[in-house]
Design an enzyme around this catalytic site. Structure first.
Site, PDB file in Angstrom:
ATOM      1  N   GLU A  55       9.762   5.003   6.414  1.00  0.00           N
ATOM      2  CA  GLU A  55      10.696   6.122   6.319  1.00  0.00           C
ATOM      3  C   GLU A  55      11.024   6.449   4.864  1.00  0.00           C
ATOM      4  O   GLU A  55      11.213   7.618   4.509  1.00  0.00           O
ATOM      5  CB  GLU A  55      11.975   5.800   7.082  1.00  0.00           C
ATOM      6  CG  GLU A  55      11.818   5.701   8.591  1.00  0.00           C
ATOM      7  CD  GLU A  55      11.269   4.365   9.049  1.00  0.00           C
ATOM      8  OE1 GLU A  55      10.986   4.229  10.252  1.00  0.00           O
ATOM      9  OE2 GLU A  55      11.108   3.449   8.204  1.00  0.00           O
ATOM     10  N   MET A  61       3.576  -5.016  -1.621  1.00  0.00           N
ATOM     11  CA  MET A  61       4.339  -3.886  -1.088  1.00  0.00           C
ATOM     12  C   MET A  61       4.240  -2.716  -2.064  1.00  0.00           C
ATOM     13  O   MET A  61       4.160  -2.910  -3.273  1.00  0.00           O
ATOM     14  CB  MET A  61       5.804  -4.285  -0.892  1.00  0.00           C
ATOM     15  CG  MET A  61       6.015  -5.459   0.058  1.00  0.00           C
ATOM     16  SD  MET A  61       5.411  -5.153   1.732  1.00  0.00           S
ATOM     17  CE  MET A  61       6.493  -3.813   2.227  1.00  0.00           C
ATOM     18  N   GLY A  62       4.249  -1.509  -1.520  1.00  0.00           N
ATOM     19  CA  GLY A  62       4.305  -0.313  -2.359  1.00  0.00           C
ATOM     20  C   GLY A  62       2.977   0.127  -2.934  1.00  0.00           C
ATOM     21  O   GLY A  62       2.950   1.007  -3.800  1.00  0.00           O
ATOM     22  N   GLU A  63       1.865  -0.449  -2.452  1.00  0.00           N
ATOM     23  CA  GLU A  63       0.558  -0.081  -2.991  1.00  0.00           C
ATOM     24  C   GLU A  63      -0.371   0.512  -1.927  1.00  0.00           C
ATOM     25  O   GLU A  63      -1.586   0.539  -2.098  1.00  0.00           O
ATOM     26  CB  GLU A  63      -0.108  -1.297  -3.639  1.00  0.00           C
ATOM     27  CG  GLU A  63       0.612  -1.791  -4.883  1.00  0.00           C
ATOM     28  CD  GLU A  63      -0.115  -2.924  -5.588  1.00  0.00           C
ATOM     29  OE1 GLU A  63      -0.066  -2.960  -6.830  1.00  0.00           O
ATOM     30  OE2 GLU A  63      -0.727  -3.775  -4.902  1.00  0.00           O
ATOM     31  N   ASN A 100       1.252   6.451  10.093  1.00  0.00           N
ATOM     32  CA  ASN A 100       1.016   7.761   9.508  1.00  0.00           C
ATOM     33  C   ASN A 100      -0.427   7.969   9.028  1.00  0.00           C
ATOM     34  O   ASN A 100      -0.855   7.334   8.060  1.00  0.00           O
ATOM     35  CB  ASN A 100       1.999   7.938   8.345  1.00  0.00           C
ATOM     36  CG  ASN A 100       1.805   9.239   7.613  1.00  0.00           C
ATOM     37  OD1 ASN A 100       1.219  10.174   8.133  1.00  0.00           O
ATOM     38  ND2 ASN A 100       2.320   9.314   6.391  1.00  0.00           N
ATOM     39  N   PRO A 101      -1.193   8.901   9.648  1.00  0.00           N
ATOM     40  CA  PRO A 101      -2.566   9.159   9.204  1.00  0.00           C
ATOM     41  C   PRO A 101      -2.672  10.232   8.124  1.00  0.00           C
ATOM     42  O   PRO A 101      -3.776  10.559   7.689  1.00  0.00           O
ATOM     43  CB  PRO A 101      -3.244   9.638  10.497  1.00  0.00           C
ATOM     44  CG  PRO A 101      -2.154  10.366  11.213  1.00  0.00           C
ATOM     45  CD  PRO A 101      -0.861   9.640  10.883  1.00  0.00           C
TER      46      PRO A 101
END
Length: 427
Positions: A60, A312-314, A338-339
């Site tokens: 999100e 995380m975050g990559e 999410n695609p």
């Protein structure tokens, strides 16, 4: 009466909920941090007018990024406050926005906690991402004339069925919302059937189509490709859930003879699974490397067969480093992830049969021939066919880019909606 019963039950469960944070903190210490914020004890704002955005976790927060950026730009004299439910969501907020926003954990949904939180934060509005709705929160906003926008809203048939079971709480909650900015008409109709007034529904499209591909992710992806061997085929299982990694490891063992040098990139959805997925790949006899142990200064490591994305975050870099993308959560009944991000990178995308979280988006991309739907039984064949067909991958990638480009604009529409709500409330 129903809301009173809900509040009473939540009050009785509060010690258990706090204990659960401590229990989950065994694997992720972030759950034991800043526990007082869950009870409304947050930093005090001196001036009213805070723009408050709630994004539950990593997904999100990433989806909200373009909207939060737009709000920071549109309201330079206001504080933008972001709440998260999970530690990984909190880390993502810090990584993406740093000190440009204030952050706290989302408090529990009790009226006295919202009274305390509201006195400290002094919000001018609330933006809730997707479907994270809480009865006492929405009631508090309505009573204190704080406009509430459900942004990028989606509601699967399964979720709607669940909400319908608690209509005594759901209906008044939806009626108190100021506006629902829904991704598509199908989900919008489900909100109306649950009691949302027609005039409070706006169809704006999904802000996830407004994704920006940053150059840093592309450069990092190229470094990884060079590290593994630039000419190798790379297949990614992105945001995997338990049960999916083993399926891909089985496929890899059989596909390696057909696709020489094939490398499998496994990126678990939850950090607590990093170690177990790594161990599973090792136990299956593969040569495994972890992202956390990369040394990009060493020579090309062409022996590695499986890479564990334990960071995380990559995600954008992981996707950019891949040739074919299989979205996790779709081979098991989690509803898929999410695609749009791989499509925005021009990557061919596959989804399993369980994609109810993104049904309309998946069908849009499938209709545009940018995404292929597969099954557990057909997975290996579909993957091998794509990996062996460069022209098919290229055509799917181009179709995805085109579909993403034509679907942009939801961020501006939803930011405009929020501005109108705030202006109307402050007159």
């Amino acid at each position: 009466m129903a809301r009173f019963a809900y509040s009473l039950l939540l009050t009785l469960l509060l010690p258990i909920l706090l204990g659960r944070l401590w229990w989950r903190g065994r694997k992720n210490p972030g759950y034991r941090a800043r526990v007082s914020e869950r009870l409304g004890f947050v930093k005090r704002m001196e001036q009213p007018g805070t723009v408050w955005v709630h994004a539950v976790s990593v997904g999100e927060t990433l989806a909200a990024k373009p909207l939060i950026e737009a709000l920071i730009e549109r309201y330079p004299d206001r504080v933008v406050w972001v709440t998260s439910t999970t530690p990984t969501g909190a880390e993502q907020v810090q990584r993406l926005f740093g000190d440009r926003v204030e952050h706290s954990f989302m408090p529990y949904d009790l009226s006295w906690i919202w009274w305390l939180f509201g006195r400290r934060v002094k919000p001018a509005c609330l933006v809730v991402m997707e479907t994270e709705l809480w009865p006492n929160l929405i009631r508090w906003c309505a009573r204190h004339k704080v406009p509430s926008l459900l942004a990028n809203a989606r509601l699967s048939a399964r979720s709607a069925k669940g909400y319908r079971k608690f209509s005594a709480i759901t209906r008044p909650m939806l009626q108190r919302l100021s506006c629902v900015a829904c991704q598509n008409p199908v989900d919008g109709d489900r909100f109306l059937q649950l009691g949302l007034p027609t005039e409070q529904l706006k169809i704006t499209g999904s802000i996830k189509f407004d994704v920006n591909v940053d150059q840093a992710s592309l450069e990092l992806a190229q470094q990884w490709r060079n590290h593994w061997g630039a000419d190798r085929k790379v297949l990614i299982l992105a945001s995997s859930h338990e049960g999916e990694d083993s399926l891909l490891l089985d496929c890899l063992a059989r596909m390696q003879s057909r696709i020489p040098g094939l490398l499998l990139l496994l990126v678990p959805r939850h950090p607590e699974r990093f170690d177990s997925v790594y161990q599973q790949a090792m136990d299956d006899g593969f040569v495994v490397e972890r992202r956390s142990q990369f040394n990009l200064d060493t020579p090309v490591n062409e022996l590695v067969q499986v890479v564990i994305g334990d960071s995380m975050g990559e995600m954008m870099a992981y996707l950019a480093a891949s040739d074919v993308v299989l979205m996790g959560g779709s081979l098991v009944e989690r509803g898929g992830h999410n695609p749009i991000e791989p499509a925005a990178l021009g990557k061919p995308v596959l989804m399993g049969p369980h994609y109810f979280n993104f049904q309309q988006i998946v069908e849009q991309l499938a209709d545009a021939r940018a995404l292929t739907l597969t099954s557990v039984e057909e997975l290996e064949l579909d993957l091998a066919n794509l990996l062996a067909n460069d022209s098919a991958c290229e055509n799917m990638g181009k179709a995805g880019l085109k579909q993403v480009e034509r679907s942009r604009g939801a961020v501006a529409r939803q930011a405009d909606l929020l501005a109108m709500l705030v202006q109307a409330n402050e007159r």
